[in-house]
Motif scaffolding. Structure first.
Motif, mmCIF file in Angstrom:
data_model
loop_
_atom_site.group_PDB
_atom_site.id
_atom_site.type_symbol
_atom_site.label_atom_id
_atom_site.label_comp_id
_atom_site.label_asym_id
_atom_site.label_seq_id
_atom_site.Cartn_x
_atom_site.Cartn_y
_atom_site.Cartn_z
ATOM 1 N N TRP A 28 6.287 -26.339 -0.136
ATOM 2 C CA TRP A 28 5.924 -25.566 0.815
ATOM 3 C C TRP A 28 5.079 -26.318 1.863
ATOM 4 O O TRP A 28 4.523 -27.406 1.409
ATOM 5 N N HIS A 29 4.736 -25.633 3.022
ATOM 6 C CA HIS A 29 4.054 -26.338 3.927
ATOM 7 C C HIS A 29 2.446 -26.569 3.606
ATOM 8 O O HIS A 29 1.735 -25.694 2.876
ATOM 9 N N PRO A 30 2.091 -27.656 3.826
ATOM 10 C CA PRO A 30 0.760 -28.100 3.345
ATOM 11 C C PRO A 30 -0.397 -27.166 3.612
ATOM 12 O O PRO A 30 -1.121 -26.861 2.993
ATOM 13 N N ILE A 31 -0.446 -26.671 4.997
ATOM 14 C CA ILE A 31 -1.370 -25.670 5.275
ATOM 15 C C ILE A 31 -1.340 -24.276 4.299
ATOM 16 O O ILE A 31 -2.520 -23.859 4.031
ATOM 17 N N ILE A 32 -0.104 -23.935 4.080
ATOM 18 C CA ILE A 32 0.021 -22.658 3.037
ATOM 19 C C ILE A 32 -0.627 -23.197 1.741
ATOM 20 O O ILE A 32 -1.469 -22.383 1.275
ATOM 21 N N MET A 33 -0.420 -24.448 1.264
ATOM 22 C CA MET A 33 -0.777 -24.861 -0.028
ATOM 23 C C MET A 33 -2.384 -25.267 0.019
ATOM 24 O O MET A 33 -3.056 -24.929 -1.162
ATOM 25 N N MET A 34 -2.705 -25.513 1.265
ATOM 26 C CA MET A 34 -4.326 -25.494 1.273
ATOM 27 C C MET A 34 -5.069 -24.114 1.325
ATOM 28 O O MET A 34 -6.172 -23.963 0.690
ATOM 29 N N PHE A 35 -4.355 -23.182 1.941
ATOM 30 C CA PHE A 35 -4.751 -21.829 1.847
ATOM 31 C C PHE A 35 -4.845 -21.293 0.395
ATOM 32 O O PHE A 35 -5.778 -20.609 0.007
ATOM 33 N N ILE A 36 -3.775 -21.309 -0.462
ATOM 34 C CA ILE A 36 -3.737 -21.103 -1.694
ATOM 35 C C ILE A 36 -4.724 -21.618 -2.533
ATOM 36 O O ILE A 36 -5.310 -20.996 -3.430
ATOM 37 N N ALA A 37 -4.840 -22.839 -2.394
ATOM 38 C CA ALA A 37 -5.976 -23.808 -3.118
ATOM 39 C C ALA A 37 -7.449 -23.010 -2.871
ATOM 40 O O ALA A 37 -8.225 -22.815 -3.928
ATOM 41 N N ILE A 38 -7.690 -22.947 -1.742
ATOM 42 C CA ILE A 38 -8.925 -22.275 -1.229
ATOM 43 C C ILE A 38 -9.373 -20.922 -1.955
ATOM 44 O O ILE A 38 -10.171 -20.794 -2.343
ATOM 45 N N VAL A 39 -8.100 -20.168 -1.643
ATOM 46 C CA VAL A 39 -8.328 -18.624 -2.393
ATOM 47 C C VAL A 39 -8.742 -18.902 -3.967
ATOM 48 O O VAL A 39 -9.578 -18.100 -4.485
ATOM 49 N N ILE A 40 -7.943 -19.836 -4.527
ATOM 50 C CA ILE A 40 -8.093 -20.072 -6.012
ATOM 51 C C ILE A 40 -9.661 -20.484 -6.227
ATOM 52 O O ILE A 40 -10.241 -20.123 -7.129
ATOM 53 N N GLY A 41 -9.860 -21.545 -5.473
ATOM 54 C CA GLY A 41 -11.228 -22.130 -5.528
ATOM 55 C C GLY A 41 -12.328 -21.008 -5.408
ATOM 56 O O GLY A 41 -13.293 -20.933 -6.376
ATOM 57 N N VAL A 42 -12.061 -20.284 -4.313
ATOM 58 C CA VAL A 42 -13.276 -19.271 -4.082
ATOM 59 C C VAL A 42 -13.452 -18.028 -5.124
ATOM 60 O O VAL A 42 -14.427 -17.680 -5.588
#
Length: 736
Positions: A28-42
């Motif tokens: 997947w696009h890195p921006i999408i993975m970054m967003f998913i990771a941020i959501v998980i972390g939050v």
């Protein structure tokens, strides 16, 4: 949000989870993975914050909001470490603790501005700035001044008498490039609609039984195929002309399977093709690591077997009348080149090539029997496959960088030493150790970092050769090896016997080369028994005035084994009662042994500098404790004398430096923080030997009365420096 400290630690969570997600390769696009990771972390952070709020109501002595904010931050970063932040635990914990303390400092300063809160904030901020500065920088080489510039002593590196052309120069052939493959690749156009020739798939079920569970599920979902129908995909660099041309297969190693590796060897493919050798970069990305799992070496048989299936495909095309590739290939001259795990795979393939069955599962029959003339292992592994591969009667080359943070030791020298020559055909093997070369830059798509994010930020990149320099060195050695192995241009062997003959084509750097021809006759290799006074056959050994004398299995920098015994010799006239008596190590030959010394042969041995601090073994406990920094001695520039004696008592002697200088220990600093090297890599150096050849004619020129065919004694006389340690091995005579 009322809890400012929670808001600050939440920002820290967003930052680190975002970085991790961005570099977490899934396709997947890195921006999408970054967003998913941020959501998980939050979500994790908020949930633990709420949980700790409930659990912490009894802790009245501290603000509940303070406790819950800190505890939730600690918990969420513990989760992050477990799931993929690759820093060493101690360093990671320290940085996160510093980050949390900085958040507390900001919070306290906002709440109450006084001297104490201001001082606390300044200290934490400066500490954070220092860590960020170090991580953002490229590092430095702390050992740059310890080793003299390579090739600086011209008289120590005599030029070869035979003129030699640069093997890294482009040849006379124009190069045609194309691909072949299944034509049905779901991820890569170059191996689907972009193929020039379609190939059938092959069934590798027996070769990789670990193709199962989530590794199977996610790979097949991504690639659209499984072990039962592996594709034969290759990038071809073809000389234009009638042929037939020798054939070389090049295979990558382990990397993220979705960060494709096969396009990284064009610099080699184009060079070899321009010099009249077909080169094919083989696609085995589907066997590489992925977030869903790494086969951890259980895929090594499949990596090797696929190379042989590619050779079968080329044999089929070559024999197919009317095919455009018919009679293009000289199947009597084949070379395999592999990088990393691919470097181990090529040795396995060469061993499988002669077998009737797959040794791990005889349901898979083999019928290959190709004329593989040479194997090249670039920064290889030698421990992934659970069998020790012993090659026979083949040319072999391995190349390793001293700054390889992935494969931290020269594993390629283990198959080098296991290789056996049992027939009368002239062959050779060589190892090349390149200072300041790393792992990834042998592949032009892997980059200069041998670690993935986030560990790559810890790497000390400043000392590295530039990518084009490292690849130029690889081109010189691999092309010279190909010329000697595939075209019988034996003059190129001189590049490996004494690297100074290639110094005008190589980047100015230290290269330690090992070389042994198939006609080498060993006198002492220190593998035969426990008695340090005996060698092969009836040869005897003695030493006098030596401060250190032992035989040992040489360790790797990470406390593994080089699988090679050598003798370690040290002398120390500064701490000797009679410094006029020089240390000597003597090998006494028996007249009953048939040792083929002649006017055209050479005395050959491998030699490396040891650590002069090993001489401290002779100090008492009190003496060691009394040593201070001022007592430390400089690393000596080693040299000593080789003296031969014939049966009539005539002698002749040469200094080692008259043939080739002894390189000081090549130390490394892999990370930007010294204390991390020990944990992540190991010691700052390991013993690496290089081969020395002393022509018998040179001894005859010094003393015409000396009889080179009746040598009775070989003496190593340590008379050129006051102290030092050397590591000596593989003493014998070579006809080349």
């Amino acid at each position: 949000m009322k809890n400012r400290l929670f808001s600050l630690t939440l920002f820290l969570t967003i930052l680190f989870f975002g970085i991790t997600g961005y570099h977490f390769l899934t396709g997947w696009h890195p921006i999408i993975m970054m967003f998913i990771a941020i959501v998980i972390g939050v979500l994790i952070h908020a949930a633990t914050y709420a949980l700790f709020n409930v659990l912490g109501k009894g802790l009245k002595q501290f603000s509940l909001q303070t406790i819950t904010a800190v505890l939730s931050a600690i918990f969420v970063f513990t989760v992050l470490k477990y799931f993929g932040f690759g820093w060493p635990t101690l360093f990671y914990s320290g940085v996160i603790a510093l980050g949390i303390l900085l958040c507390i400092a900001v919070y306290r300063f906002q709440k109450k501005r006084n001297f104490l809160s201001s001082f606390f904030l300044i200290v934490m901020a400066l500490s954070a700035i220092y860590i960020f500065y170090e991580l953002a920088g490229s590092g430095a080489d702390p050992y740059e001044s310890e080793v003299p510039l390579a090739f600086a002593q011209e008289d120590s590196f005599p030029p070869d008498t035979e003129p030699l052309q640069n093997p890294a120069a482009s040849g006379p052939f124009s190069v045609q490039t194309f691909t072949y493959g299944s034509g049905a690749d779901e991820q890569r156009e170059v191996f689907s609609t972009g193929v020039t020739y379609k190939t059938n798939t092959v069934d590798g079920t027996w070769l990789i039984p670990d193709w199962k569970d989530k590794k199977k599920k996610w790979r097949e979902q991504y690639w659209g195929f499984g072990a039962k129908n592996f594709p034969l995909n290759g990038r071809v660099y073809m000389p234009e002309g009638d042929g037939p041309f020798p054939l070389t297969l090049i295979v990558h190693g382990n990397h993220s399977m979705i960060d494709y590796s096969d396009d990284g060897y064009g610099y080699l493919g184009n060079l070899l093709a321009s010099r009249g050798i077909i080169a094919v970069s083989v696609d085995e990305n589907f066997l590489n690591g992925h977030w869903s799992g790494d086969f951890r070496g259980k895929e090594m048989p499949a990596r090797a077997w696929l190379l042989l299936k590619h050779l079968e495909q080329w044999r089929s095309w070559n024999a197919e009348e009317g095919h455009e590739l018919s009679n293009k290939v000289d199947l009597d001259n084949i070379m395999l080149v592999g990088h990393s795990r691919g470097g181990e795979a090529v040795s396995i393939a060469a061993a499988y090539n002669q077998l009737p069955y797959f040794p791990d599962q005889a349901n898979e029959k083999f019928d290959f029997n190709f004329n593989i003339k040479g194997v090249v292992a670039l920064a290889p592994t030698d421990y992934r496959y659970d069998r020790k591969i012993v090659l026979n009667n083949i040319n072999f080359l391995s190349i390793q960088g001293s700054y390889d943070a992935d494969e931290v030791s020269f594993w390629g020298m283990r198959p080098y030493r296991r290789l056996q020559y049992t027939d009368s055909i002239s062959r050779f093997k060589s190892g090349v150790y390149i200072h300041h070369a790393n792992h990834g830059q042998f592949n032009s798509t892997w980059g200069n970092s041998d670690f993935g994010a986030s560990s790559k930020w810890l790497l000390n990149l400043n000392p590295l050769l530039k990518e084009e320099q490292q690849q130029e060195a690889a081109k010189v050695f691999i092309s010279a090896f190909a010329e000697a192995s595939l075209k019988d241009h034996q003059e190129f062997r001189s590049v490996f016997r004494n690297v100074s003959v290639a110094k005008q084509w190589l980047p100015v750097e230290h290269y330690l080369t090992s070389f042994e021809s198939s006609n080498f006759h060993a006198i002492a290799n220190f593998e035969e028994d426990l008695d340090i006074t005996t060698a092969i056959d009836a040869t005897k050994i003695q030493a006098t005035n030596i401060a250190l004398w032992k035989e040992e299995n040489l360790p790797t920098r990470d406390e593994g084994s080089q699988e090679n015994n050598a003798v370690i010799l040290g002398w120390d006239y500064n701490n000797s009662k009679n410094s006029s008596d020089k240390g000597m190590y003597e090998i006494m030959l028996s007249a009953n042994d048939s040792i083929p010394f002649s006017s055209t042969s050479s005395l050959q041995f491998t030699l490396g500098a040891g650590n002069h601090e090993w001489l401290d073994i002779n100090l008492t406990k009190e003496g060691k404790e009394a040593k201070t920094e001022e007592d430390k001695r400089e690393v000596p520039q080693l040299d000593f004398t080789i003296q031969l004696t014939d049966e009539s008592g005539q002698t002749s002697a040469l200094k080692v430096s008259e043939i080739k200088g002894i390189t000081k220990p090549l130390k490394t600093r892999f990370t930007k923080f010294k204390f991390l090297d020990k944990e992540m890599i190991g010691e700052d150096w390991e013993v690496q030997l290089q081969t020395y050849h002393f022509p018998m004619q040179a001894f005859s020129n010094i003393n015409p009365e000396f009889n080179v065919e009746a040598i009775s004694s070989i003496k190593f006389i340590f008379d050129q420096t006051e102290y030092g340690v050397v590591v000596l091995d593989e003493i014998g005579v070579s006809g080349d």
